[in-house]
Design an enzyme around this catalytic site. Structure first.
Site, mmCIF file in Angstrom:
data_model
loop_
_atom_site.group_PDB
_atom_site.id
_atom_site.type_symbol
_atom_site.label_atom_id
_atom_site.label_comp_id
_atom_site.label_asym_id
_atom_site.label_seq_id
_atom_site.Cartn_x
_atom_site.Cartn_y
_atom_site.Cartn_z
ATOM 1 N N ARG A 1 11.723 -5.056 5.054
ATOM 2 C CA ARG A 1 11.384 -3.657 4.722
ATOM 3 C C ARG A 1 12.310 -2.688 5.464
ATOM 4 N NH1 ARG A 1 5.233 -1.759 5.237
ATOM 5 N NH2 ARG A 1 5.393 -2.612 7.328
ATOM 6 N N ARG B 1 -10.034 -0.764 8.787
ATOM 7 C CA ARG B 1 -9.532 -2.123 8.994
ATOM 8 C C ARG B 1 -10.536 -2.988 9.739
ATOM 9 N NH1 ARG B 1 -3.574 -0.391 9.203
ATOM 10 N NH2 ARG B 1 -2.404 -2.261 8.843
ATOM 11 N N ARG C 1 11.035 -0.546 10.992
ATOM 12 C CA ARG C 1 9.934 -0.343 11.934
ATOM 13 C C ARG C 1 10.009 -1.391 13.033
ATOM 14 N NH1 ARG C 1 4.474 0.289 8.382
ATOM 15 N NH2 ARG C 1 3.703 -0.914 10.167
ATOM 16 N N ARG D 1 0.559 -9.373 13.768
ATOM 17 C CA ARG D 1 -0.056 -8.373 12.877
ATOM 18 C C ARG D 1 -0.782 -9.038 11.735
ATOM 19 N NH1 ARG D 1 4.492 -5.074 10.697
ATOM 20 N NH2 ARG D 1 3.008 -3.886 9.486
ATOM 21 N N LYS E 1 0.835 -1.214 0.000
ATOM 22 C CA LYS E 1 0.000 0.000 0.000
ATOM 23 C C LYS E 1 0.870 1.266 0.000
ATOM 24 C CE LYS E 1 -2.061 -1.188 3.848
ATOM 25 N NZ LYS E 1 -1.332 -2.453 4.098
HETATM 26 P P1 ADP Z 1 2.194 -1.842 3.197
HETATM 27 O O1 ADP Z 1 2.162 -0.333 3.172
HETATM 28 O O2 ADP Z 1 1.005 -2.455 2.531
HETATM 29 O O3 ADP Z 1 2.445 -2.401 4.564
HETATM 30 P P2 ADP Z 1 4.727 -1.544 1.747
HETATM 31 O O4 ADP Z 1 4.384 -0.716 0.551
HETATM 32 O O5 ADP Z 1 5.463 -0.872 2.851
HETATM 33 O O6 ADP Z 1 3.422 -2.309 2.299
HETATM 34 O O7 ADP Z 1 5.550 -2.809 1.216
HETATM 35 C C1 ADP Z 1 6.056 -3.784 2.146
HETATM 36 C C2 ADP Z 1 7.468 -4.182 1.731
HETATM 37 O O8 ADP Z 1 7.405 -4.937 0.529
HETATM 38 C C3 ADP Z 1 8.383 -2.983 1.450
HETATM 39 O O9 ADP Z 1 9.694 -3.327 1.851
HETATM 40 C C4 ADP Z 1 8.295 -2.807 -0.081
HETATM 41 O O10 ADP Z 1 9.498 -2.263 -0.622
HETATM 42 C C5 ADP Z 1 8.075 -4.244 -0.551
HETATM 43 N N1 ADP Z 1 7.173 -4.356 -1.704
HETATM 44 C C6 ADP Z 1 6.114 -3.559 -2.026
HETATM 45 N N2 ADP Z 1 5.507 -3.992 -3.166
HETATM 46 C C7 ADP Z 1 6.180 -5.105 -3.546
HETATM 47 C C8 ADP Z 1 6.046 -6.021 -4.646
HETATM 48 N N3 ADP Z 1 5.077 -5.875 -5.571
HETATM 49 N N4 ADP Z 1 6.928 -7.048 -4.719
HETATM 50 C C9 ADP Z 1 7.914 -7.204 -3.791
HETATM 51 N N5 ADP Z 1 8.099 -6.369 -2.743
HETATM 52 C C10 ADP Z 1 7.245 -5.332 -2.609
HETATM 53 P P1 AMP Z 2 0.392 0.104 9.289
HETATM 54 O O1 AMP Z 2 1.457 1.154 9.130
HETATM 55 O O2 AMP Z 2 -0.802 0.364 8.445
HETATM 56 O O3 AMP Z 2 0.940 -1.290 9.136
HETATM 57 O O4 AMP Z 2 -0.122 0.239 10.786
HETATM 58 C C1 AMP Z 2 0.749 0.092 11.888
HETATM 59 C C2 AMP Z 2 -0.060 -0.143 13.169
HETATM 60 O O5 AMP Z 2 -0.880 1.010 13.450
HETATM 61 C C3 AMP Z 2 -1.037 -1.317 13.120
HETATM 62 O O6 AMP Z 2 -0.415 -2.564 13.427
HETATM 63 C C4 AMP Z 2 -2.055 -0.909 14.187
HETATM 64 O O7 AMP Z 2 -1.549 -1.129 15.492
HETATM 65 C C5 AMP Z 2 -2.153 0.600 13.980
HETATM 66 N N1 AMP Z 2 -3.182 0.941 12.975
HETATM 67 C C6 AMP Z 2 -2.983 1.484 11.741
HETATM 68 N N2 AMP Z 2 -4.149 1.650 11.101
HETATM 69 C C7 AMP Z 2 -5.118 1.207 11.946
HETATM 70 C C8 AMP Z 2 -6.525 1.094 11.853
HETATM 71 N N3 AMP Z 2 -7.211 1.475 10.765
HETATM 72 N N4 AMP Z 2 -7.197 0.577 12.930
HETATM 73 C C9 AMP Z 2 -6.544 0.211 14.038
HETATM 74 N N5 AMP Z 2 -5.203 0.251 14.176
HETATM 75 C C10 AMP Z 2 -4.494 0.759 13.140
#
Ligand code: ADP
Ligand code: AMP
Length: 218
Positions: free
Chosen positions: A129, A90, A163, A174, A15
């Site tokens: 990541r 969510r 993170r 998670r 995302k």
């Molecule tokens: P989210 O915001 O959904 O948690 P991220 O965009 O941070 O996901 O992506 C999670 C990890 O996977 C990051 O390290 C990113 O660089 C990597 N990533 C994102 N899209 C892809 C993909 N299509 N294929 C492989 N790795 C990806």
């Molecule tokens: P994310 O960066 O989206 O992976 O979110 C990191 C953390 O923030 C999650 O594991 C939750 O603890 C909290 N969080 C983010 N978005 C939400 C949501 N919509 N509802 C509840 N908790 C959230």
């Protein structure tokens, strides 16, 4: 016409990565509840103190807290040309709360883009990541290294971090928490004719092509 979007997908689905492309091309604020909680925690605000015990363990922050921050954020003027929600809603309660907000604010949702990835591959993605300390751009040790090693492609800075909740101990919980809520939320938006699915198990550029095709058709 305003593009009011939700980007859905399990943690690690891509995302944040796709949000960077969307915002770059379509110019709307990127509203990530996860980013808002991390900023509040690092600034030690009352919201951060409330959220920390949940985010640390990979649990969801209670709906009333999360709904409250989104409601305030969506009421800001910069969302008038559109917005991109990432990581919200969510839960079904959040989806209902969002429906009330968008109605009150006269900002109806345009589409929900669901980035679909088999949860089995997400542990590997999440633990690899890393993020630019300066601008928040996202990279991956296995799939997406900066073009010049040690230098952020976007802002040129050299410091990165992992993170806390991407450490293996938090990742499993998670994923479990989020997988449980994912299916009902997908049905919720499918029933409202807002859902677009994208295969997130492809190269980052290919995922973006698919997302962009949907957005340019709206
Ligand atoms: P989210 O915001 O959904 O948690 P991220 O965009 O941070 O996901 O992506 C999670 C990890 O996977 C990051 O390290 C990113 O660089 C990597 N990533 C994102 N899209 C892809 C993909 N299509 N294929 C492989 N790795 C990806
Ligand atoms: P994310 O960066 O989206 O992976 O979110 C990191 C953390 O923030 C999650 O594991 C939750 O603890 C909290 N969080 C983010 N978005 C939400 C949501 N919509 N509802 C509840 N908790 C959230």
């Amino acid at each position: 016409m305003a593009l009011n979007l939700i980007l859905m997908g399990l943690p690690g689905a891509g995302k944040g990565t796709q949000a960077e492309f969307i915002v770059d091309k379509y110019h709307m604020p990127h509203i990530s509840t996860g980013d808002m909680f991390r900023a509040a925690i690092s600034n030690g605000t009352p919201l951060g103190l409330k959220a920390k015990s949940f985010t640390d363990k990979g649990n969801l922050v209670p709906d009333e807290v999360t709904n409250g921050i989104v409601k305030q954020r969506l009421a800001q003027k910069d969302t008038e040309p559109g917005f991109l929600l990432d990581g919200y809603p969510r839960t079904l309660d959040q989806a209902d709360a969002l429906a009330d907000m968008t109605e009150q604010l006269h900002k109806p949702l345009s589409a929900v883009i669901n980035i679909d990835v088999d949860p089995k591959i997400l542990t590997k993605r999440l633990t690899a990541r890393f993020i630019c300390k300066n601008c928040g751009a996202t990279y991956n040790k296995l799939y997406h290294m900066p073009k010049v090693d040690g230098t952020c492609d976007v802002c040129g800075h050299h410091e990165f971090y992992q993170r806390d909740d991407d450490k293996p101990e938090a990742v499993q919980n998670r994923l479990k928490v989020n997988v449980k809520m994912n299916t009902p939320l997908i049905s919720y938006y499918k029933d409202r004719d807002l859902l677009f699915n994208v295969n997130g198990d492809q190269d980052i550029d290919k995922v973006w092509q698919d997302v962009d095709k949907i957005l340019s058709s709206l």
